[in-house]
Design a protein around this motif. Structure first.
Motif, short mmCIF file in Angstrom:
data_model
loop_
_atom_site.label_atom_id
_atom_site.label_comp_id
_atom_site.label_asym_id
_atom_site.label_seq_id
_atom_site.Cartn_x
_atom_site.Cartn_y
_atom_site.Cartn_z
N ALA A 1 5.63 17.78 -2.85
CA ALA A 1 5.23 16.46 -3.33
C ALA A 1 4.29 16.60 -4.53
CB ALA A 1 4.58 15.67 -2.21
N ALA A 2 3.44 17.60 -4.49
CA ALA A 2 2.52 17.83 -5.61
C ALA A 2 3.28 18.13 -6.91
CB ALA A 2 1.55 18.95 -5.28
N ASP A 3 4.39 18.85 -6.81
CA ASP A 3 5.21 19.14 -7.99
C ASP A 3 5.77 17.85 -8.59
OD1 ASP A 3 4.89 21.93 -7.75
OD2 ASP A 3 6.58 22.07 -6.37
N ILE A 4 6.21 16.96 -7.72
CA ILE A 4 6.76 15.68 -8.19
C ILE A 4 5.68 14.91 -8.94
CG2 ILE A 4 7.92 13.55 -7.52
CD1 ILE A 4 9.49 16.16 -6.85
N LEU A 5 4.48 14.84 -8.35
CA LEU A 5 3.39 14.07 -8.95
C LEU A 5 2.87 14.69 -10.23
CD1 LEU A 5 1.45 13.19 -5.67
CD2 LEU A 5 2.88 11.66 -7.04
N ALA A 6 3.08 15.99 -10.38
CA ALA A 6 2.63 16.68 -11.60
C ALA A 6 3.60 16.52 -12.76
CB ALA A 6 2.42 18.17 -11.30
N SER A 7 4.79 16.03 -12.50
CA SER A 7 5.75 15.84 -13.58
C SER A 7 5.37 14.61 -14.41
CB SER A 7 7.18 15.70 -13.02
OG SER A 7 7.29 14.53 -12.23
N GLY B 1 0.79 -1.23 0.00
CA GLY B 1 0.00 0.00 0.00
C GLY B 1 0.81 1.27 0.00
N THR B 2 2.09 1.17 -0.34
CA THR B 2 2.92 2.37 -0.47
C THR B 2 2.31 3.27 -1.53
OG1 THR B 2 4.82 0.96 0.05
CG2 THR B 2 5.28 3.16 -0.81
N THR B 3 2.29 4.58 -1.28
CA THR B 3 1.55 5.49 -2.14
C THR B 3 2.47 6.36 -3.00
OG1 THR B 3 1.48 7.31 -0.54
CG2 THR B 3 -0.24 5.61 -0.36
N PRO B 4 1.97 6.86 -4.12
CA PRO B 4 2.76 7.80 -4.92
C PRO B 4 3.15 9.05 -4.13
CG PRO B 4 0.89 6.99 -6.19
CD PRO B 4 0.69 6.51 -4.78
N GLU B 5 2.28 9.47 -3.20
CA GLU B 5 2.58 10.65 -2.38
C GLU B 5 3.79 10.41 -1.49
OE1 GLU B 5 -1.39 10.90 -3.97
OE2 GLU B 5 -0.43 9.32 -2.78
N GLN B 6 3.95 9.17 -1.01
CA GLN B 6 5.10 8.86 -0.17
C GLN B 6 6.39 8.88 -0.99
OE1 GLN B 6 3.47 5.21 1.35
NE2 GLN B 6 2.67 6.18 3.20
N LEU B 7 6.33 8.34 -2.21
CA LEU B 7 7.49 8.43 -3.08
C LEU B 7 7.82 9.89 -3.37
CD1 LEU B 7 6.71 5.40 -3.53
CD2 LEU B 7 7.44 5.69 -5.91
N ALA B 8 6.81 10.68 -3.63
CA ALA B 8 7.01 12.09 -3.96
C ALA B 8 7.58 12.87 -2.79
CB ALA B 8 5.69 12.71 -4.41
N THR B 9 7.24 12.49 -1.57
CA THR B 9 7.80 13.14 -0.38
C THR B 9 9.31 12.94 -0.33
OG1 THR B 9 5.75 12.88 0.87
CG2 THR B 9 7.78 13.13 2.15
N VAL B 10 9.76 11.73 -0.66
CA VAL B 10 11.20 11.45 -0.70
C VAL B 10 11.87 12.32 -1.76
CG1 VAL B 10 12.95 9.71 -1.24
CG2 VAL B 10 10.95 9.09 0.14
N ALA B 11 11.30 12.32 -2.96
CA ALA B 11 11.91 13.06 -4.07
C ALA B 11 12.00 14.54 -3.76
CB ALA B 11 11.11 12.83 -5.34
N ALA B 12 10.92 15.11 -3.21
CA ALA B 12 10.92 16.55 -2.91
C ALA B 12 11.96 16.88 -1.86
CB ALA B 12 9.53 16.98 -2.45
N THR B 13 12.08 16.04 -0.83
CA THR B 13 13.03 16.30 0.25
C THR B 13 14.46 16.33 -0.27
OG1 THR B 13 11.55 15.26 1.86
CG2 THR B 13 13.87 15.49 2.48
N ILE B 14 14.85 15.30 -1.02
CA ILE B 14 16.24 15.21 -1.48
C ILE B 14 16.51 16.27 -2.55
CG2 ILE B 14 17.92 13.72 -2.63
CD1 ILE B 14 16.61 11.35 -1.21
N GLY C 1 14.03 24.49 -7.80
CA GLY C 1 13.19 24.21 -6.66
C GLY C 1 12.89 25.51 -5.94
N PRO C 2 12.27 25.44 -4.76
CA PRO C 2 11.94 24.21 -4.03
C PRO C 2 10.76 23.47 -4.67
CG PRO C 2 11.06 26.12 -2.89
CD PRO C 2 11.87 26.66 -4.02
N TYR C 3 10.69 22.17 -4.32
CA TYR C 3 9.63 21.31 -4.82
C TYR C 3 8.72 20.87 -3.68
CZ TYR C 3 12.48 20.73 -9.05
OH TYR C 3 13.21 20.95 -10.20
#
Length: 384
Positions: free
Chosen positions: A188-194, A155-168, A184-186
């Motif tokens: 999570a929504a920015d990550i998911l919109a790409s 049940g890992t979510t796209p939002e959780q992946l995006a949180t990692v990407a935005a942070t790094i 940036g800054p980015y």
């Protein structure tokens, strides 16, 4: 002696870029190697162990002994397999050679230019891969297969992946050395919109290709204490391989826990628990691999990595910051030497010279590669 009696005494990272048309691979490799030797306060003639790229021209391309003439004399130990010249694997093998008395001072590193540049992508390897190429299985979709299965199971979510990407990525956006400095800054929504590259990985979930060089120098801890910098000891380390990299389409069932055994060995040799590590410098070809590694390294149980990054910050203010330099997602991916950059960030953090310096770290961890690559290497480092 033991690995604990070997220290990293010199580090050097060249400029990094999406494309460096004014440089050559040999030029970058030489800058990195000689820069790391100078940083160590040593002379090139002091080096008698080499695990470094020799791209040519001159010498024999791919043959580490070609460094002997450039260094000013014969060398006593060489290792020139592709992954032996970089990162945790190179550091562990060079340290083992010093520990065994095969050499006294070793350099690990190299450089790459003219391979990728803007718009390029990374294939499975230099040689054809009969079971992946036919399906268009370049690196991104191969990693995506593992991520998709993890998401389906746990049940890992796209939002959780995006949180990692935005942070790094945000770490890199404020690092002047990073290729993506100022980008940036980015959120999570920015990550998911790409744009989607290979479900579930969006473009901003995935690292960039680039060019550059890096190197580190090692010697005995006894000798290191007479050199300019605080020695960085190798407290422990380990390697784990599931087979040749990218030769088959991976599944989570086969490689999802890759690195778990290596982590247990590395922490046992270091005599520490995962929670004792102050800074994590982890391979981030994509955002999901950070979630997977947090699980296999023991920061949470299997399937809880997504929730971990939601509940515990992996940012600069978190209990275990991940990739303060911006990692491969934002700082640099430059071929195999991005693995060496992971070690360099660990050393800089322990020296107190990192761009995004964490307060008084005592132990850092560098980890290279991951699930789809089929191999994993860890080096646990501490102040000597």
């Amino acid at each position: 002696m033991s690995l604990r009696d070997v220290a990293i005494v010199g580090v050097y990272a060249t400029e990094q870029g999406r494309s460096l048309p004014h440089r050559t691979s040999l030029d970058l490799a030489q800058e990195a190697v000689f820069g790391a030797i100078a940083d160590a306060g040593l002379q090139s003639s002091d080096v008698d162990g080499v695990a470094a790229d020799w791209p040519g021209p001159g010498g024999e391309p791919g043959e580490g002994a070609s460094w002997a003439r450039a260094l000013g004399g014969p060398v006593s130990w060489v290792s020139d397999s592709l992954l032996d010249t970089s990162g945790a694997r190179g550091v562990l093998k060079a340290a083992s050679a010093i520990d065994a008395g095969l050499c006294d001072v070793a350099v690990v590193g190299g450089g790459m230019a003219g391979m990728f540049g803007p718009g390029a992508s990374v294939g499975p390897g230099m040689e054809p891969c009969e079971f992946t190429d036919v399906w268009g299985g370049y690196v991104v979709p191969l990693f995506a297969l593992v991520a998709a299965e993890h998401m389906h199971r746990f049940g890992t979510t796209p939002e959780q992946l995006a949180t990692v990407a935005a942070t790094i990525r945000n770490n890199g956006s404020t690092n002047p050395e990073a290729v993506m400095f100022g980008k940036g800054p980015y959120t999570a929504a920015d990550i998911l919109a790409s744009p989607m590259l290979a479900s579930p990985l969006h473009r901003l979930d995935v690292c960039l290709t680039g060019e550059g060089g890096a190197a580190v120098v090692l010697t005995s801890l006894e000798r290191a204490r007479d050199l300019p910098h605080v020695p960085v000891s190798i407290l422990g380390g380990a390697m784990e391989a599931a087979g040749g990299a990218y030769v088959l389409p991976p599944s989570y069932s086969e490689v999802g826990r890759l690195g778990e055994r290596a982590a247990a060995r590395a922490f046992r040799l270091a005599g520490i628990a995962p929670t004792d590590v102050d800074v994590l410098s982890l391979y981030d070809p994509n955002s999901f691999e950070i979630i997977r590694q947090l699980e296999v390294l023991g920061y949470c149980t299997e399937g809880e990595g997504g929730q971990y990054v939601t509940d515990h910050s992996i940012g600069l203010d978190g209990p275990h910051p991940v990739n303060p330099d911006g990692g491969c997602l934002s700082y640099a991916w430059n071929g195999t030497q991005q693995m060496t950059l992971k070690v360099i960030e660990c050393v800089r953090q322990l020296r107190g010279t990192a761009v995004h310096q964490i307060a008084d770290p005592q132990i850092t961890l560098a980890a290279n590669a991951g699930s789809a690559a089929g191999h994993y290497e860890i080096a646990v480092l501490g102040k000597g």
